[in-house]
Motif scaffolding. Structure first.
Motif, PDB file in Angstrom:
ATOM      1  N   HIS A 161       0.836  -1.197   0.000  1.00  0.00           N
ATOM      2  CA  HIS A 161       0.000   0.000   0.000  1.00  0.00           C
ATOM      3  C   HIS A 161       0.874   1.252   0.000  1.00  0.00           C
ATOM      4  CE1 HIS A 161      -2.690  -3.112   1.431  1.00  0.00           C
ATOM      5  NE2 HIS A 161      -3.717  -2.322   1.222  1.00  0.00           N
ATOM      6  N   PHE A 162       0.458   2.243  -0.767  1.00  0.00           N
ATOM      7  CA  PHE A 162       1.180   3.510  -0.811  1.00  0.00           C
ATOM      8  C   PHE A 162       1.167   4.189   0.558  1.00  0.00           C
ATOM      9  CE2 PHE A 162       1.229   8.150  -1.865  1.00  0.00           C
ATOM     10  CZ  PHE A 162       2.556   8.195  -2.285  1.00  0.00           C
ATOM     11  N   SER A 163       0.035   4.081   1.270  1.00  0.00           N
ATOM     12  CA  SER A 163      -0.076   4.700   2.594  1.00  0.00           C
ATOM     13  C   SER A 163       0.940   4.101   3.569  1.00  0.00           C
ATOM     14  CB  SER A 163      -1.497   4.525   3.149  1.00  0.00           C
ATOM     15  OG  SER A 163      -1.833   3.154   3.223  1.00  0.00           O
ATOM     16  N   LYS A 164       1.223   2.783   3.408  1.00  0.00           N
ATOM     17  CA  LYS A 164       2.205   2.144   4.284  1.00  0.00           C
ATOM     18  C   LYS A 164       3.617   2.620   3.953  1.00  0.00           C
ATOM     19  CE  LYS A 164      -0.490  -1.950   5.395  1.00  0.00           C
ATOM     20  NZ  LYS A 164      -0.595  -3.437   5.326  1.00  0.00           N
ATOM     21  N   LEU A 165       3.871   2.886   2.674  1.00  0.00           N
ATOM     22  CA  LEU A 165       5.173   3.448   2.293  1.00  0.00           C
ATOM     23  C   LEU A 165       5.357   4.826   2.919  1.00  0.00           C
ATOM     24  CD1 LEU A 165       7.802   3.688   0.686  1.00  0.00           C
ATOM     25  CD2 LEU A 165       6.443   4.395  -1.294  1.00  0.00           C
ATOM     26  N   LEU A 166       4.316   5.659   2.857  1.00  0.00           N
ATOM     27  CA  LEU A 166       4.402   7.003   3.446  1.00  0.00           C
ATOM     28  C   LEU A 166       4.690   6.923   4.942  1.00  0.00           C
ATOM     29  CD1 LEU A 166       1.474   8.878   1.638  1.00  0.00           C
ATOM     30  CD2 LEU A 166       3.923   9.110   1.223  1.00  0.00           C
ATOM     31  N   SER A 167       4.011   5.990   5.620  1.00  0.00           N
ATOM     32  CA  SER A 167       4.245   5.820   7.060  1.00  0.00           C
ATOM     33  C   SER A 167       5.675   5.373   7.318  1.00  0.00           C
ATOM     34  CB  SER A 167       3.267   4.795   7.635  1.00  0.00           C
ATOM     35  OG  SER A 167       1.942   5.253   7.544  1.00  0.00           O
ATOM     36  N   GLY A 174      12.804  10.920  10.566  1.00  0.00           N
ATOM     37  CA  GLY A 174      12.864  11.263  11.986  1.00  0.00           C
ATOM     38  C   GLY A 174      11.696  12.107  12.438  1.00  0.00           C
ATOM     39  N   LYS A 175      10.790  12.433  11.538  1.00  0.00           N
ATOM     40  CA  LYS A 175       9.639  13.272  11.888  1.00  0.00           C
ATOM     41  C   LYS A 175       8.619  12.473  12.686  1.00  0.00           C
ATOM     42  CE  LYS A 175       9.979  16.280   7.810  1.00  0.00           C
ATOM     43  NZ  LYS A 175       9.276  16.725   6.570  1.00  0.00           N
ATOM     44  N   ARG A 176       7.976  13.134  13.606  1.00  0.00           N
ATOM     45  CA  ARG A 176       6.887  12.545  14.394  1.00  0.00           C
ATOM     46  C   ARG A 176       5.705  13.509  14.332  1.00  0.00           C
ATOM     47  NH1 ARG A 176       8.225   8.469  18.151  1.00  0.00           N
ATOM     48  NH2 ARG A 176      10.386   7.767  17.947  1.00  0.00           N
ATOM     49  N   PRO A 177       4.972  13.473  13.220  1.00  0.00           N
ATOM     50  CA  PRO A 177       3.945  14.501  12.994  1.00  0.00           C
ATOM     51  C   PRO A 177       2.641  14.289  13.754  1.00  0.00           C
ATOM     52  CG  PRO A 177       3.999  12.987  11.145  1.00  0.00           C
ATOM     53  CD  PRO A 177       5.116  12.575  12.065  1.00  0.00           C
ATOM     54  N   PHE A 178       2.484  13.132  14.404  1.00  0.00           N
ATOM     55  CA  PHE A 178       1.215  12.840  15.073  1.00  0.00           C
ATOM     56  C   PHE A 178       1.394  12.985  16.584  1.00  0.00           C
ATOM     57  CE2 PHE A 178       1.451  10.438  11.117  1.00  0.00           C
ATOM     58  CZ  PHE A 178       0.306  10.879  10.482  1.00  0.00           C
ATOM     59  N   LYS A 188       5.278   8.602  14.890  1.00  0.00           N
ATOM     60  CA  LYS A 188       5.586   8.646  13.461  1.00  0.00           C
ATOM     61  C   LYS A 188       4.382   8.295  12.605  1.00  0.00           C
ATOM     62  CE  LYS A 188      10.469   7.546  14.101  1.00  0.00           C
ATOM     63  NZ  LYS A 188      11.548   6.556  13.900  1.00  0.00           N
ATOM     64  N   ARG A 189       3.447   7.534  13.164  1.00  0.00           N
ATOM     65  CA  ARG A 189       2.305   7.059  12.377  1.00  0.00           C
ATOM     66  C   ARG A 189       0.994   7.345  13.115  1.00  0.00           C
ATOM     67  NH1 ARG A 189       6.240   3.128  12.380  1.00  0.00           N
ATOM     68  NH2 ARG A 189       7.156   2.619  10.350  1.00  0.00           N
ATOM     69  N   ALA A 190      -0.056   7.575  12.332  1.00  0.00           N
ATOM     70  CA  ALA A 190      -1.376   7.836  12.912  1.00  0.00           C
ATOM     71  C   ALA A 190      -1.875   6.623  13.694  1.00  0.00           C
ATOM     72  CB  ALA A 190      -2.371   8.197  11.804  1.00  0.00           C
ATOM     73  N   GLN A 191      -1.574   5.412  13.202  1.00  0.00           N
ATOM     74  CA  GLN A 191      -2.009   4.198  13.883  1.00  0.00           C
ATOM     75  C   GLN A 191      -1.352   4.064  15.252  1.00  0.00           C
ATOM     76  OE1 GLN A 191      -4.425   2.337  13.069  1.00  0.00           O
ATOM     77  NE2 GLN A 191      -4.196   0.638  14.487  1.00  0.00           N
ATOM     78  N   GLU A 192      -0.076   4.456  15.351  1.00  0.00           N
ATOM     79  CA  GLU A 192       0.617   4.414  16.642  1.00  0.00           C
ATOM     80  C   GLU A 192      -0.053   5.366  17.640  1.00  0.00           C
ATOM     81  OE1 GLU A 192       4.621   5.403  15.746  1.00  0.00           O
ATOM     82  OE2 GLU A 192       5.156   3.401  15.042  1.00  0.00           O
ATOM     83  N   LEU A 193      -0.437   6.557  17.161  1.00  0.00           N
ATOM     84  CA  LEU A 193      -1.127   7.508  18.036  1.00  0.00           C
ATOM     85  C   LEU A 193      -2.473   6.952  18.472  1.00  0.00           C
ATOM     86  CD1 LEU A 193      -1.592  10.236  19.382  1.00  0.00           C
ATOM     87  CD2 LEU A 193      -2.342  11.139  17.162  1.00  0.00           C
TER      88      LEU A 193
END
Length: 324
Positions: A161-167, A174-178, A188-193
């Protein structure tokens, strides 16, 4: 099946649609015949025309020739760029009659409406699973073929999945946008949040089928199931104590080694477990996320809440020395 009219247009004898060039008519005829002579050598999908195949190939190559002049974001298809441009506009003229949510295009509204109607017009030929949009079906089919068309440019790891590549790419950046709105912890990922948020909400979606005990995380349920088994295959080489998981043994070993890998950023105190450190940090923030359901009193850690709840249950496991 063709006719050439006086305006030099090539007309389809089946539906009457006309083109200026015979090659366009030839491609169109496949709409009626069902012929798909152009197939992708990566995934085997077939197409009526060479141009369709060329555009599809971008799924595998990652080519994105269309760029937004406002923000620089690039897209594999012109339609994607056209839809994206609406992002820079606040207008959402297409409204869902069921929930009132607004959309910037009629196509997005149409796809959204399927959440209410339950319609899933795109079906996987291998397992019969249905999808609301075609790109979700295409990505799902990679789970059957083993194909991972989305590849990380930095490490070469492939994804279905493209979304999994983005994650995944967040690992390299090193970004943690969530960020968690309750404690400020970043992910780092919406699912982790989403999973982390269960610490604050108390949500426990995973239940044991034997004793009905519930857990916030699937891993917790999996570890708990061993409670109903007497097996303890992981043994401490220092004291001989047995454990039901390698993780529990690893944490226990820190009692012998003195290792405390989790350190409080406020006072420097070390802990053998991450959850112990997280609960300790509440002493600095003043947060009391564990509340008694009967009286509403708040506590900084779960063990204090459990001790308090015995007051309501009438359970006094540690009697006062004055009463003995």
């Amino acid at each position: 099946m063709t006719g050439y009219n006086k305006e030099k247009r090539y007309e389809c004898d089946v539906c009457g649609k006309a083109w200026q060039y015979p090659s366009r008519l030839e491609t169109h005829r496949r709409v009626h015949t069902g012929e798909r002579p152009f197939d992708c050598y990566d995934c085997g999908k077939e197409f009526k025309g060479a141009q369709e195949l060329k555009m599809h190939r971008r799924v595998h190559t990652g080519e994105k020739p269309y760029g937004c002049t406002t923000c620089g974001k690039t897209f594999a298809w012109l339609t994607g760029l056209q839809r994206h441009r609406l992002v820079h506009s606040i207008e959402r003229p297409f409204t869902c009659s069921d929930c009132g949510k607004g959309f910037k295009s009629s196509t997005n509204l149409k796809v959204h409406r399927r959440l209410h109607t339950g319609e899933r017009p795109y079906t996987c030929r291998d397992c019969g699973k249905g999808f609301t949009c075609s790109n979700s079906l295409l990505e799902h089919q990679g789970t059957h073929t083993g194909q991972r068309p989305y590849t990380c440019a930095q490490c070469g790891k492939g994804f279905t999945h493209f979304s999994k590549l983005l994650s995944h790419q967040q690992v390299h950046s090193g970004k943690r946008p969530f960020g968690c709105s309750d404690c400020g912890m970043d992910f780092k990922r919406a699912q982790e949040l989403k999973i982390h948020r269960r610490m604050h909400t108390g949500e426990k979606p995973y239940g044991c089928s034997i004793c009905d005990k519930r857990f916030s995380w699937l891993s917790g349920l999996q570890r708990h199931r061993r409670v109903h088994s007497s097996e303890r295959p992981f043994t401490c080489s220092d004291c001989g104590k047995g454990f039901k998981s390698s993780t529990n043994l690893k944490v226990h070993r820190r009692l012998h080694t003195g290792e405390r890998p989790y350190t409080c950023g406020d006072c420097g105190k070390g802990f053998t477990r991450s959850d112990s450190m997280l609960e300790h940090q509440h002493t600095h923030t003043g947060e009391r996320p564990y509340s008694c359901a009967k009286c509403g009193k708040g506590f900084s850690n779960s063990s204090n809440l459990l001790t308090h709840q015995r007051v309501h249950a009438g359970d006094h496991p540690f009697p006062s020395p004055l009463c003995v």
